[in-house]
Design a protein around this motif. Structure first.
Motif, short mmCIF file in Angstrom:
data_model
loop_
_atom_site.label_atom_id
_atom_site.label_comp_id
_atom_site.label_asym_id
_atom_site.label_seq_id
_atom_site.Cartn_x
_atom_site.Cartn_y
_atom_site.Cartn_z
N ALA A 143 -9.25 -3.02 -13.98
CA ALA A 143 -8.88 -4.13 -13.24
C ALA A 143 -9.52 -5.65 -13.34
O ALA A 143 -9.04 -6.47 -13.46
N GLY A 181 -9.32 -3.60 -8.06
CA GLY A 181 -9.09 -2.34 -8.54
C GLY A 181 -9.76 -1.20 -7.46
O GLY A 181 -8.91 -0.14 -7.29
N THR A 187 -2.87 -3.46 -11.46
CA THR A 187 -3.53 -4.11 -10.18
C THR A 187 -3.87 -5.27 -10.49
O THR A 187 -4.08 -6.28 -9.80
N GLY A 188 -4.72 -5.52 -11.66
CA GLY A 188 -5.46 -6.86 -12.01
C GLY A 188 -4.45 -7.87 -12.32
O GLY A 188 -4.59 -9.09 -11.80
N GLY A 210 -5.30 0.36 -13.00
CA GLY A 210 -6.32 -0.93 -13.16
C GLY A 210 -5.53 -2.14 -13.68
O GLY A 210 -5.96 -3.21 -13.29
#
Length: 400
Positions: free
Chosen positions: A137, A164, A187-188, A184
């Motif tokens: 992330a 993350g 989400t980032g 990750g």
């Protein structure tokens, strides 16, 4: 401890404009009316979410969605900061941001790993998943920021890391490590773009608690429905075959279970937090918002009377240290403190009233020279110059 962490996240909404005492009163009622029911829903054997089959490992609902939606509601009731006072806002201290992120990451391993209630393989996987999600992330967030600024932002790295870890909170004890890498990256992307939501809804979420915590928690909960694996859950040696998992285990009904849980926690957190904040704001003496003058001077000065650094937060600009001089000096030059923010300059000069107009030549003169920065130093320089001039005149030994 989870409740304390969540409350600390919610108070990020008061940054630079909220009063301390009403925020403390709000947190007491919020913890009782909002957080405790959310935790009971999913972690108590009699909670509806627990019995419904929701997969929430370490607090995607109570901690992450609860804090993000509550902070958004508090920010909404509190009102936006004055944009004219935010001209030179910037990260306060990047080193402390980085240090805080590292300490948070370390603590988060106890947060997520400890939620397996033992030193078992599930705790190991939870810690490993947390690190994988946080790192990917962070890299994703940095790349997204780089496309705009062409710089590698350390604050961006820290923001991605936190997002993350947030997403790993509900998912780290349910999904396999390879899915954590995907989590990750997703989400980032989601949390980075979610920072724009506050501009669309015109709610001043000062620390992007909604974007990072609420959105990150939602993404993690969705990933439980898609990638939750019963063999990961059973690594604690207790829950073997208890949970059916998600889509990877062909349990497709888990998706609408997770979505229903997300909708319920989001709605309850936002509505109840907004009601509590509004009721407290109506109580005489407990208005949430600080005065405009207090907002100009800063919450450190108004609410605490203490500063992290000597003089730095008193004016944030060394040009504003000049004391007010109502009377001009014999040479006709008037000392006017200069400040990077016009409103703060007016406040420092004339207690909030606009200073009297000056001739253009005098205004230009005030912008430069030691007289604007430090009259005492200028006088010392002038005295030294006079003394130097006097010493340069030949005098007799008897005179000297």
């Amino acid at each position: 401890m989870f409740c304390g962490v969540t409350a600390a996240l919610v108070t990020g909404a008061v940054a630079e404009r909220g009063r301390v005492l009403p925020a403390m009163v709000f947190i007491f009622f919020w913890a009782t009316i909002v957080y405790c029911p959310l935790a009971c829903w999913v972690w108590n054997i009699h909670g509806w979410a627990f019995n419904y089959g929701v997969l929430d490992y370490a607090g995607g609902g109570p901690v992450e969605i609860g804090s993000g939606m509550s902070a958004l509601a508090y920010s909404w009731i509190l009102g936006r900061r004055h944009e004219k006072m935010m001209l030179n806002f910037r990260p306060h201290n990047v080193s402390l941001v980085t240090l805080g992120t590292v300490l948070l990451w370390f603590g988060w391993l106890g947060f997520n790993g400890g939620s397996s209630f033992g030193a078992n393989l599930r705790a190991t996987i939870a810690c490993w998943n947390s690190c994988l999600t946080a790192m990917f992330a962070a890299m994703t967030w940095c790349l997204l920021d780089f496309r705009l600024a062409k710089k590698w932002s350390m604050v961006g790295w820290c923001s991605g890391t936190i997002s993350g870890l947030v997403a790993a909170t509900p998912a780290s004890g349910f999904i396999p490590p390879w899915a954590s890498i995907v989590l990750g990256v997703v989400t980032g992307v989601c949390c980075n773009f979610a920072t724009k939501v506050k501009f669309l809804v015109r709610i001043d979420d000062s620390l992007d608690v909604f974007a990072e915590h609420a959105v990150g928690g939602m993404v993690g909960l969705i990933f439980n429905a898609l990638f939750g694996a019963n063999y990961i859950i059973g690594l604690d040696g207790v829950n073997n075959g208890v949970y059916p998992g998600g889509w990877v285990d062909h349990h497709y009904a888990q998706l609408y279970i997770q979505v229903a849980y997300i909708v319920a926690t989001s709605a309850y957190s936002f509505v109840m937090s907004a009601i509590i904040a509004k009721l407290i704001d109506l109580v005489p003496g407990l208005h949430l918002r600080a005065s405009e003058e207090a907002e100009l001077m800063g919450m450190d000065d108004d609410q605490l009377g203490e500063f992290a650094y000597d003089y730095v937060e008193v004016r944030r600009d060394f040009l504003a240290w000049t004391p007010v001089k109502e009377e001009p000096i014999p040479g006709g030059h008037r000392f006017v403190p200069q400040h990077g923010i016009e409103e703060l300059q007016n406040l420092a000069n004339t207690n909030g009233h606009s200073p009297p107009a000056s001739p253009p030549a005098e205004v230009e003169q005030e912008k430069v020279g030691a007289s604007v920065r430090a009259p005492a130093k200028e006088q010392a320089v002038e005295s030294a110059a006079d003394e130097s001039t006097a010493n340069s005149i030949p005098v007799s030994r008897d005179s000297s």
